[in-house]
Design an enzyme around this catalytic site. Structure first.
Site, PDB file in Angstrom:
ATOM      1  N   SER A  12       0.585  -1.276  -0.131  1.00 39.74           N
ATOM      2  CA  SER A  12      -0.011  -0.270  -0.235  1.00 39.74           C
ATOM      3  C   SER A  12       0.946   1.198   0.198  1.00 39.74           C
ATOM      4  O   SER A  12       2.167   1.637   0.274  1.00 39.74           O
ATOM      5  CB  SER A  12      -0.509   0.154   1.132  1.00 39.74           C
ATOM      6  OG  SER A  12      -1.078   1.256   1.613  1.00 39.74           O
ATOM      7  N   TYR A  25      -1.293  -0.641  10.166  1.00 41.54           N
ATOM      8  CA  TYR A  25      -1.088  -0.839   9.165  1.00 41.54           C
ATOM      9  C   TYR A  25      -0.438  -0.748   8.214  1.00 41.54           C
ATOM     10  O   TYR A  25       0.106  -1.475   7.257  1.00 41.54           O
ATOM     11  CB  TYR A  25      -3.046  -0.643   8.238  1.00 41.54           C
ATOM     12  CG  TYR A  25      -3.002  -0.175   7.276  1.00 41.54           C
ATOM     13  CD1 TYR A  25      -3.172  -1.818   6.573  1.00 41.54           C
ATOM     14  CD2 TYR A  25      -2.624   0.576   6.223  1.00 41.54           C
ATOM     15  CE1 TYR A  25      -4.081  -2.226   5.229  1.00 41.54           C
ATOM     16  CE2 TYR A  25      -2.761   0.262   4.562  1.00 41.54           C
ATOM     17  CZ  TYR A  25      -3.343  -0.814   4.133  1.00 41.54           C
ATOM     18  OH  TYR A  25      -3.787  -1.103   3.029  1.00 41.54           O
ATOM     19  N   ALA A  26       0.364   0.029   8.563  1.00 39.64           N
ATOM     20  CA  ALA A  26       2.033   0.598   8.068  1.00 39.64           C
ATOM     21  C   ALA A  26       2.671  -0.217   8.236  1.00 39.64           C
ATOM     22  O   ALA A  26       3.217  -0.754   7.489  1.00 39.64           O
ATOM     23  CB  ALA A  26       1.400   2.180   8.632  1.00 39.64           C
ATOM     24  N   ALA A  27       3.053  -0.483   9.765  1.00 37.07           N
ATOM     25  CA  ALA A  27       3.895  -1.753   9.663  1.00 37.07           C
ATOM     26  C   ALA A  27       3.933  -2.836   9.078  1.00 37.07           C
ATOM     27  O   ALA A  27       4.575  -3.461   8.118  1.00 37.07           O
ATOM     28  CB  ALA A  27       3.663  -2.147  11.077  1.00 37.07           C
ATOM     29  N   LYS A  29       2.318  -2.853   5.836  1.00 38.67           N
ATOM     30  CA  LYS A  29       2.790  -3.196   5.053  1.00 38.67           C
ATOM     31  C   LYS A  29       4.437  -2.412   4.570  1.00 38.67           C
ATOM     32  O   LYS A  29       4.459  -3.133   2.897  1.00 38.67           O
ATOM     33  CB  LYS A  29       2.061  -2.108   3.926  1.00 38.67           C
ATOM     34  CG  LYS A  29       0.127  -2.200   4.263  1.00 38.67           C
ATOM     35  CD  LYS A  29       0.034  -3.576   3.161  1.00 38.67           C
ATOM     36  CE  LYS A  29      -1.780  -3.994   3.237  1.00 38.67           C
ATOM     37  NZ  LYS A  29      -1.770  -4.989   2.670  1.00 38.67           N
ATOM     38  N   ILE A  58      -9.016   3.683  -3.503  1.00 38.15           N
ATOM     39  CA  ILE A  58      -9.320   3.207  -4.332  1.00 38.15           C
ATOM     40  C   ILE A  58     -10.339   2.455  -3.852  1.00 38.15           C
ATOM     41  O   ILE A  58     -11.218   2.490  -3.128  1.00 38.15           O
ATOM     42  CB  ILE A  58      -8.205   1.679  -4.964  1.00 38.15           C
ATOM     43  CG1 ILE A  58      -7.147   1.376  -5.068  1.00 38.15           C
ATOM     44  CG2 ILE A  58      -8.861   0.840  -5.680  1.00 38.15           C
ATOM     45  CD1 ILE A  58      -7.467   1.969  -6.492  1.00 38.15           C
TER      46      ILE A  58
END
Length: 117
Positions: A12, A25-27, A29, A58
């Site tokens: 992402s 979430y960042a970790a 990805k 999206i």
């Protein structure tokens, strides 16, 4: 064993740049990007290409659930001035899986309409 192949991972733009309030979430990805690049080094010599796709926002059910004002603000930040379509991401995966991308290995392809520019 066959000496060829392609593995495609889903990351992402949040995995590339982070996002306020999305540490977990960042970790995950960021982790996908790390193992994509590591596998590219390990499996490239065996003829297997490993790449990842890093979509922006999206038009999925998750994004559709966002408040209208948030979606409008996001669209304004994208240089194409719109949210992406699922088929636009699918097209990138199809390219990376194809022989057209036979020399692409270890890349993270951002598909975000330019939100990170």
């Amino acid at each position: 064993a066959q000496g060829s192949g392609a593995i495609l991972n889903a990351s992402s733009v949040v995995g590339l740049y982070g996002n306020f309030g999305q540490t977990n979430y960042a970790a995950t990805k960021f982790g996908v990007i790390g193992f994509t690049k590591t596998w590219a080094r390990e499996l490239g010599p065996k003829g297997v290409r490993i790449n990842a796709v890093a979509p922006g926002f999206i038009a999925t059910p998750m994004v559709a659930a966002m408040p209208e004002k948030v979606l409008a603000d996001l669209s304004a930040k994208v240089h194409l001035r719109r949210i992406g379509k699922p088929e636009e991401i699918a097209n990138v995966y199809a390219f990376l899986a194809s022989d057209e991308a036979s020399y692409v290995n270890g890349e993270v392809m951002e598909v975000s309409g330019g939100i990170s520019l």
